[in-house]
Write an enzyme that holds these catalytic residues in place. Structure first.
Site, PDB file in Angstrom:
ATOM      1  N   SER A  20      51.365  32.175  35.269  1.00 26.47           N
ATOM      2  CA  SER A  20      52.517  32.584  34.537  1.00 26.47           C
ATOM      3  C   SER A  20      53.054  31.307  33.551  1.00 26.47           C
ATOM      4  CB  SER A  20      53.510  33.009  35.423  1.00 26.47           C
ATOM      5  OG  SER A  20      53.710  31.984  36.501  1.00 26.47           O
ATOM      6  N   ASN A 107      58.682  32.341  46.260  1.00 25.07           N
ATOM      7  CA  ASN A 107      59.472  33.592  46.082  1.00 25.07           C
ATOM      8  C   ASN A 107      60.763  33.656  46.076  1.00 25.07           C
ATOM      9  OD1 ASN A 107      57.046  34.587  46.294  1.00 25.07           O
ATOM     10  ND2 ASN A 107      57.226  35.543  48.543  1.00 25.07           N
ATOM     11  N   HIS A 153      76.987  65.393   9.997  1.00 25.05           N
ATOM     12  CA  HIS A 153      75.774  65.843   9.481  1.00 25.05           C
ATOM     13  C   HIS A 153      75.230  64.950   8.367  1.00 25.05           C
ATOM     14  CE1 HIS A 153      76.198  69.164  12.108  1.00 25.05           C
ATOM     15  NE2 HIS A 153      77.444  69.021  11.607  1.00 25.05           N
ATOM     16  N   SER A 274      60.346  42.031  -4.057  1.00 30.84           N
ATOM     17  CA  SER A 274      58.707  42.669  -3.880  1.00 30.84           C
ATOM     18  C   SER A 274      57.764  41.720  -4.761  1.00 30.84           C
ATOM     19  CB  SER A 274      59.228  43.874  -4.278  1.00 30.84           C
ATOM     20  OG  SER A 274      57.814  44.443  -4.640  1.00 30.84           O
ATOM     21  N   LYS A 280      63.524  44.903  -7.305  1.00 31.95           N
ATOM     22  CA  LYS A 280      63.521  45.266  -5.813  1.00 31.95           C
ATOM     23  C   LYS A 280      64.749  44.124  -4.977  1.00 31.95           C
ATOM     24  CE  LYS A 280      61.237  48.377  -3.508  1.00 31.95           C
ATOM     25  NZ  LYS A 280      61.660  49.441  -2.692  1.00 31.95           N
ATOM     26  N   ASN A 282      65.260  44.198  -1.240  1.00 29.16           N
ATOM     27  CA  ASN A 282      65.043  45.216  -0.243  1.00 29.16           C
ATOM     28  C   ASN A 282      65.908  44.671   1.152  1.00 29.16           C
ATOM     29  OD1 ASN A 282      63.087  46.738  -1.246  1.00 29.16           O
ATOM     30  ND2 ASN A 282      61.544  45.331  -0.940  1.00 29.16           N
ATOM     31  N   GLU A 287      66.345  46.384   8.339  1.00 35.53           N
ATOM     32  CA  GLU A 287      65.178  47.321   8.827  1.00 35.53           C
ATOM     33  C   GLU A 287      64.792  46.716   9.985  1.00 35.53           C
ATOM     34  OE1 GLU A 287      62.894  48.958   5.202  1.00 35.53           O
ATOM     35  OE2 GLU A 287      63.530  47.027   4.574  1.00 35.53           O
ATOM     36  N   TYR A 314      58.084  40.669  48.082  1.00 32.71           N
ATOM     37  CA  TYR A 314      57.450  40.192  46.887  1.00 32.71           C
ATOM     38  C   TYR A 314      55.857  40.811  46.501  1.00 32.71           C
ATOM     39  CZ  TYR A 314      55.498  37.117  43.043  1.00 32.71           C
ATOM     40  OH  TYR A 314      55.121  36.639  41.947  1.00 32.71           O
ATOM     41  N   LYS A 322      59.158  38.622  33.492  1.00 27.57           N
ATOM     42  CA  LYS A 322      59.580  37.586  32.690  1.00 27.57           C
ATOM     43  C   LYS A 322      59.438  37.714  31.111  1.00 27.57           C
ATOM     44  CE  LYS A 322      58.566  34.660  35.955  1.00 27.57           C
ATOM     45  NZ  LYS A 322      58.785  35.506  36.903  1.00 27.57           N
TER      46      LYS A 322
HETATM   47  N1  ARG Z   1      54.787  32.415  39.447  1.00 35.82           N
HETATM   48  C1  ARG Z   1      55.327  33.677  40.318  1.00 35.82           C
HETATM   49  C2  ARG Z   1      56.274  34.694  39.876  1.00 35.82           C
HETATM   50  O1  ARG Z   1      56.441  34.541  38.550  1.00 35.82           O
HETATM   51  C3  ARG Z   1      55.949  33.016  41.349  1.00 35.82           C
HETATM   52  C4  ARG Z   1      56.067  33.417  42.853  1.00 35.82           C
HETATM   53  C5  ARG Z   1      54.832  33.342  43.324  1.00 35.82           C
HETATM   54  N2  ARG Z   1      54.776  33.791  44.578  1.00 35.82           N
HETATM   55  C6  ARG Z   1      53.569  34.302  45.429  1.00 35.82           C
HETATM   56  N3  ARG Z   1      53.693  34.301  46.444  1.00 35.82           N
HETATM   57  N4  ARG Z   1      52.505  34.238  44.738  1.00 35.82           N
HETATM   58  O2  ARG Z   1      56.567  35.672  40.305  1.00 35.82           O
END
Ligand code: ARG
Length: 456
Positions: A20, A107, A153, A274, A280, A282, A287, A314, A322
């Site tokens: 991650s 966690n 409307h 444009s 133009k 725009n 948008e 978890y 994220k």
């Molecule tokens: N990178 C993990 C996340 O974003 C962190 C937690 C990982 N925990 C685990 N037991 N593998 O959730």
């Protein structure tokens, strides 16, 4: 980190799908702050020695300075920001770094980091929305008495003022801000110390870490604390609602900037040309605000679907929490800034707005109301008489207030010259003095209330 139990390293794809760090490096400030609070608490509780705690705290400063100067490396082998920080710490201070992870798990760490990040995002969003409201107030004040057609409307309905229209968005944003504030209040408890899922046997002080990180206190159930992301969903829900409001204003700007409407000219800074059509201008930013709202709603949906089938506590699916939050936050920040810029710099073409209000027989309700008030005619009958007057004006190609008295009298003999007092668009808006109505005096009062930040 877990080499003891493993004979072989991960497959390349395993490493890639597991990592991650490419996105959660955005949590580095929160990760360092959480680690500092944890290390200080471990030292204060005598779980690690005061010397080790001091070395870890100093080392974390070094790590943070490194991140600040060079960014966070995309080292997939280190998987996430938590392992990255610990590895950097070990480089800085040696094996004592290994004591930091006592009474802690990634966690509770990630749950804490992410709450801190969302809290900061809420605070930034709130300031941006306050600035946007300020822009709305400024333009509304300027145009408290500028007449435009109000629509239902998308047909001309009754005249309103541009100030009133802009203040409608002020109200929507006020509710958006209160939704973000609600989300903030609920998220502000600290998961740190919940450890992997069950809590820990070490004599930690969760109140101390919570206070150090600006939380109101520790979360009350370790399983819940490491496994729910409702705080992120609350944030995304508020963001989606806010984006939806911005999108409606953006849509109106697109419409108003079109030639047939011609209600607004966007400034050069907020228009694009444009490559083929030289004439133009725009409204691309508007948008895109409209478009981004769809993506933000998608982020909310994505996280809800990620969470809905997960058993406690978890699961790794939760690592996918994220990207949608980061994406929504980036898109919303841009959208608010763009709408603030467009509202601040737009030229409202009040002549065109007034002309449209006059052309659309928008004072028909005023005529019907006048027949009720002055000639004591039941509203349903007044409505019918007014319909005839509109038809007549349409046939002659004139506005209601330029129909001759003879014409009006031929429709209903009870009409007299006093009716002209209400047939103009200015009289119409000035008459709508009910609380929350469009009369310029009411609009100015609403602006004054908003400026003083008091409840009406
Ligand atoms: N990178 C993990 C996340 O974003 C962190 C937690 C990982 N925990 C685990 N037991 N593998 O959730």
């Amino acid at each position: 980190m877990w080499g003891g139990r493993f004979a072989e390293g991960p497959a390349a794809v395993m490493r890639e799908i597991n990592a991650s760090i490419p996105f959660d490096k955005r949590l580095w400030r929160q990760d360092v702050a959480g680690s500092k609070a944890h290390a200080a608490m471990l030292g204060a509780q005598g779980i690690i020695s005061p010397e080790d705690a001091a070395a870890i705290l100093a080392g974390l400063e070094t790590v943070a300075a490194g991140y600040e100067a060079n960014g966070v490396a995309d080292d997939l082998a280190l998987e996430d920001i938590h392992m990255q920080t610990e590895a950097r710490l070990a480089e800085a201070i040696g094996p004592v770094a290994g004591r930091l992870h006592t009474a802690r798990s990634r966690n509770d760490q990630v749950a804490t980091d992410f709450r801190l990040w969302v809290r900061d995002a809420i605070d930034e969003t709130d300031s941006a929305l306050a600035a946007f409201q300020e822009a709305l107030l400024t333009r509304a004040e300027e145009h408290a008495a500028s007449v435009m057609p109000g629509f239902t409307h998308l047909q001309s309905a009754q005249p309103v003022t541009l100030g009133h229209h802009l203040m409608a968005y002020y109200e929507m944003i006020a509710r958006d801000r209160s939704r973000f504030a609600d989300a903030r209040a609920r998220l502000n408890l600290c998961p740190l110390g919940s450890a992997a899922l069950a809590g820990t046997g070490f004599p930690i002080d969760r109140t101390m870490t919570a206070a150090a990180l600006g939380f109101d206190g520790p979360t009350r159930n370790s399983l819940d604390a490491v496994s729910d992301r409702d705080f992120a969903i609350d944030y995304l829900a508020a963001a989606a609602q806010c984006a939806l409001h911005l999108s409606r204003l953006a849509e109106e700007f697109v419409l108003w900037a079109s030639q047939p409407f011609g209600f607004v000219s966007l400034s050069d800074q907020w228009s694009t040309g444009s490559s083929i059509m030289p004439q133009k201008r725009n409204p691309d930013a508007a948008e895109l605000v409209r478009g981004h709202s769809g993506r933000i709603i998608g982020c909310l949906t994505a996280l809800m679907i990620t969470m809905k089938g997960l058993p406690l506590a978890y699961s790794k699916d939760m690592q996918d929490d994220k990207p949608p939050v980061f994406e929504a936050s980036d898109l919303l920040g841009l959208s608010i800034a763009a709408m603030t810029g467009m509202v601040s710099s737009a030229t409202f073409r009040t002549d065109r707005m007034r002309g449209a209000a006059e052309a659309g027989f928008a004072t028909a309700t005023d005529l019907a109301d006048w027949l009720v008030r002055v000639a004591n005619i039941p509203f349903r009958e007044a409505h019918h008489i007014t319909g005839h007057a509109v038809k007549r004006a349409e046939t002659l190609g004139v506005a209601l207030d330029t129909l001759s008295l003879d014409d009006l009298k031929s429709i209903d003999a009870r009409i007299d010259e006093r009716v002209y007092d209400v047939l103009g668009v200015d009289a119409s808006v000035a008459g709508r003095t009910s609380f929350g109505g469009t009369a310029p005096a009411r609009v100015r009062a609403a602006i004054a209330v908003a400026r003083e930040g008091r409840k009406p």
